[in-house]
Design a protein around this motif. Structure first.
Motif, PDB file in Angstrom:
ATOM      1  N   UNK A  14      20.079  10.500   4.505  1.00  0.00           N
ATOM      2  CA  UNK A  14      19.113  10.751   5.313  1.00  0.00           C
ATOM      3  C   UNK A  14      17.861  10.038   5.097  1.00  0.00           C
ATOM      4  N   UNK A  15      17.689  10.083   3.518  1.00  0.00           N
ATOM      5  CA  UNK A  15      16.687   9.175   2.995  1.00  0.00           C
ATOM      6  C   UNK A  15      16.735   7.641   3.269  1.00  0.00           C
ATOM      7  N   UNK A  16      17.816   7.126   2.922  1.00  0.00           N
ATOM      8  CA  UNK A  16      18.265   5.752   3.192  1.00  0.00           C
ATOM      9  C   UNK A  16      18.026   5.465   4.857  1.00  0.00           C
ATOM     10  N   UNK A  21      15.034   2.837   9.325  1.00  0.00           N
ATOM     11  CA  UNK A  21      14.500   3.060  10.649  1.00  0.00           C
ATOM     12  C   UNK A  21      12.773   2.686  10.548  1.00  0.00           C
ATOM     13  N   UNK A  22      12.241   2.973   9.480  1.00  0.00           N
ATOM     14  CA  UNK A  22      10.912   2.835   9.443  1.00  0.00           C
ATOM     15  C   UNK A  22      10.494   1.468   8.669  1.00  0.00           C
ATOM     16  N   UNK A  23      11.504   1.032   7.926  1.00  0.00           N
ATOM     17  CA  UNK A  23      11.123  -0.117   7.039  1.00  0.00           C
ATOM     18  C   UNK A  23      10.202   0.071   5.919  1.00  0.00           C
ATOM     19  N   UNK A  24       9.893   1.380   5.762  1.00  0.00           N
ATOM     20  CA  UNK A  24       8.733   1.877   4.753  1.00  0.00           C
ATOM     21  C   UNK A  24       9.770   2.522   3.547  1.00  0.00           C
ATOM     22  N   UNK A  25       9.790   2.055   2.266  1.00  0.00           N
ATOM     23  CA  UNK A  25      10.270   2.842   1.023  1.00  0.00           C
ATOM     24  C   UNK A  25       9.064   3.345   0.375  1.00  0.00           C
ATOM     25  N   UNK A  44      17.480  -6.594   4.241  1.00  0.00           N
ATOM     26  CA  UNK A  44      16.428  -7.185   5.252  1.00  0.00           C
ATOM     27  C   UNK A  44      15.468  -6.013   5.906  1.00  0.00           C
ATOM     28  N   UNK A  45      15.884  -4.966   5.782  1.00  0.00           N
ATOM     29  CA  UNK A  45      15.325  -3.592   6.705  1.00  0.00           C
ATOM     30  C   UNK A  45      13.766  -3.397   6.014  1.00  0.00           C
ATOM     31  N   UNK A  46      13.741  -3.685   4.599  1.00  0.00           N
ATOM     32  CA  UNK A  46      12.513  -3.163   3.921  1.00  0.00           C
ATOM     33  C   UNK A  46      11.263  -4.086   4.342  1.00  0.00           C
ATOM     34  N   UNK A  47      10.324  -3.244   4.835  1.00  0.00           N
ATOM     35  CA  UNK A  47       8.767  -4.221   5.167  1.00  0.00           C
ATOM     36  C   UNK A  47       7.853  -3.703   4.037  1.00  0.00           C
ATOM     37  N   UNK A  48       7.886  -2.486   3.849  1.00  0.00           N
ATOM     38  CA  UNK A  48       6.977  -2.034   2.710  1.00  0.00           C
ATOM     39  C   UNK A  48       7.595  -1.174   1.760  1.00  0.00           C
ATOM     40  N   UNK A  49       7.357  -1.644   0.205  1.00  0.00           N
ATOM     41  CA  UNK A  49       7.960  -0.843  -0.803  1.00  0.00           C
ATOM     42  C   UNK A  49       6.801  -0.300  -1.666  1.00  0.00           C
ATOM     43  N   UNK A  50       6.632   0.714  -1.715  1.00  0.00           N
ATOM     44  CA  UNK A  50       5.388   1.297  -2.610  1.00  0.00           C
ATOM     45  C   UNK A  50       5.988   2.206  -3.495  1.00  0.00           C
ATOM     46  N   UNK A  51       5.965   1.936  -4.773  1.00  0.00           N
ATOM     47  CA  UNK A  51       6.299   2.701  -5.852  1.00  0.00           C
ATOM     48  C   UNK A  51       5.380   3.062  -7.085  1.00  0.00           C
ATOM     49  N   UNK A  52       4.269   3.054  -6.312  1.00  0.00           N
ATOM     50  CA  UNK A  52       2.960   3.279  -7.112  1.00  0.00           C
ATOM     51  C   UNK A  52       3.186   4.419  -8.170  1.00  0.00           C
ATOM     52  N   UNK A  53       2.394   4.500  -9.285  1.00  0.00           N
ATOM     53  CA  UNK A  53       2.384   5.548 -10.431  1.00  0.00           C
ATOM     54  C   UNK A  53       3.779   6.359 -10.724  1.00  0.00           C
ATOM     55  N   UNK A  54       4.688   5.359 -11.412  1.00  0.00           N
ATOM     56  CA  UNK A  54       5.708   5.756 -11.705  1.00  0.00           C
ATOM     57  C   UNK A  54       6.064   5.443 -13.306  1.00  0.00           C
TER      58      UNK A  54
END
Length: 266
Positions: A14-16, A21-25, A44-54
């Motif tokens: 579901x998460x994938x 669908x949104x292009x936002x991870x 190619x689906x990823x538009x934004x990747x945000x892994x802040x504070x890990x």
């Protein structure tokens, strides 16, 4: 046990599907030590990747699969170096790497940092950079460069080729002087160099950078007299006051040093 495994698989699926669908991870504060493999499967689906504070220590080479990514946000991790193939992310417009342990930027010929030609905003403050690559001058669409709180002794001459640059922040470094090429930055509006070792700035800076509205040089050896005697100071001062007046007219709240913005060099 089987039921739990099935639910976990469904959750990941579901998460994938949502990411695709949104292009936002977005996985902030997720205690991650490595990048989730399923992110790279999206390609190619990823538009934004945000892994802040890990707790990420490195960025895997597989990052180059995300060729349509426009925003990469990896602030406040433990990253020590960037992959040499980072330059393949040629759709990237925003990259935020503040608060890591990065000591250098990739500068190899064919996969250099300078290949990120669509990049508009680069923030890499609070790291341990000692220099910037000459290839940074290839970033002709860069609007904002924030390299504050590093260990930079100088800025490269090629910085003058970042022709679109509007804001340059290099506070809290050990920079002693600026390359003459900064005078080429005709769109530059704000230059922030607080807490460095600067005793002089290029003599034509105020004359050539006609968009400049703010210079902040607090806690540098340069004196107010030196600054006021520069050619173009009166025009700069007029622009600075005009900007300040607009802030007042708009009822914008400003700090206690607002009236001294770009002038108080103490």
């Amino acid at each position: 046990m089987g039921c739990c495994q099935s639910q976990n698989s469904d959750s990941k699926a579901n998460r994938a599907a949502r990411w695709r669908s949104t292009g936002i991870v977005a996985l902030r504060d997720a205690k991650l030590k490595t990048f989730p493999d399923e992110v790279f499967e999206l390609e190619r689906s990823v538009r934004t990747l945000d892994l802040t504070r890990n707790k990420l220590v490195e960025i895997p080479m597989e990052i180059s699969k995300l060729i349509n990514m426009q925003r990469l946000v990896l602030a406040e991790n433990l990253i020590q170096r960037l992959p040499i193939n980072l330059g393949k992310l040629q759709s990237l417009k925003v990259m935020t790497l503040d608060g890591n342990r990065i000591s250098s930027l990739p500068d190899e010929c064919k996969t250099s940092f300078g290949q990120l030609v669509r990049l508009e905003r680069l923030s890499i403050s609070e790291n341990i950079l000692t220099s910037l690559p000459e290839t940074i001058g290839s970033l002709r669409n860069l609007l904002l460069l924030n390299v504050s709180k590093n260990k930079l002794k100088s800025l490269p001459e090629s910085i003058g080729s970042c022709f679109s640059l509007e804001e340059l922040q290099a506070n809290d470094n050990i920079v002693e002087d600026l390359p003459a090429s900064v005078c080429n930055l005709i769109h530059l509006k704000s230059l922030c160099l607080d807490n460095n070792h600067i005793s002089q700035i290029p003599p034509n800076l105020l004359k050539d950078c006609k968009a400049l509205q703010n210079i902040s040089l607090h806690n540098n050896p340069i004196t107010m007299d030196q600054f006021q005697q520069m050619e173009g100071f009166q025009d700069f001062e007029a622009r600075r006051k005009k900007k300040f007046d607009k802030q007042i007219d708009s009822n914008v709240m400003i700090g206690s040093k607002g009236l001294d913005e770009g002038v108080d060099l103490r």
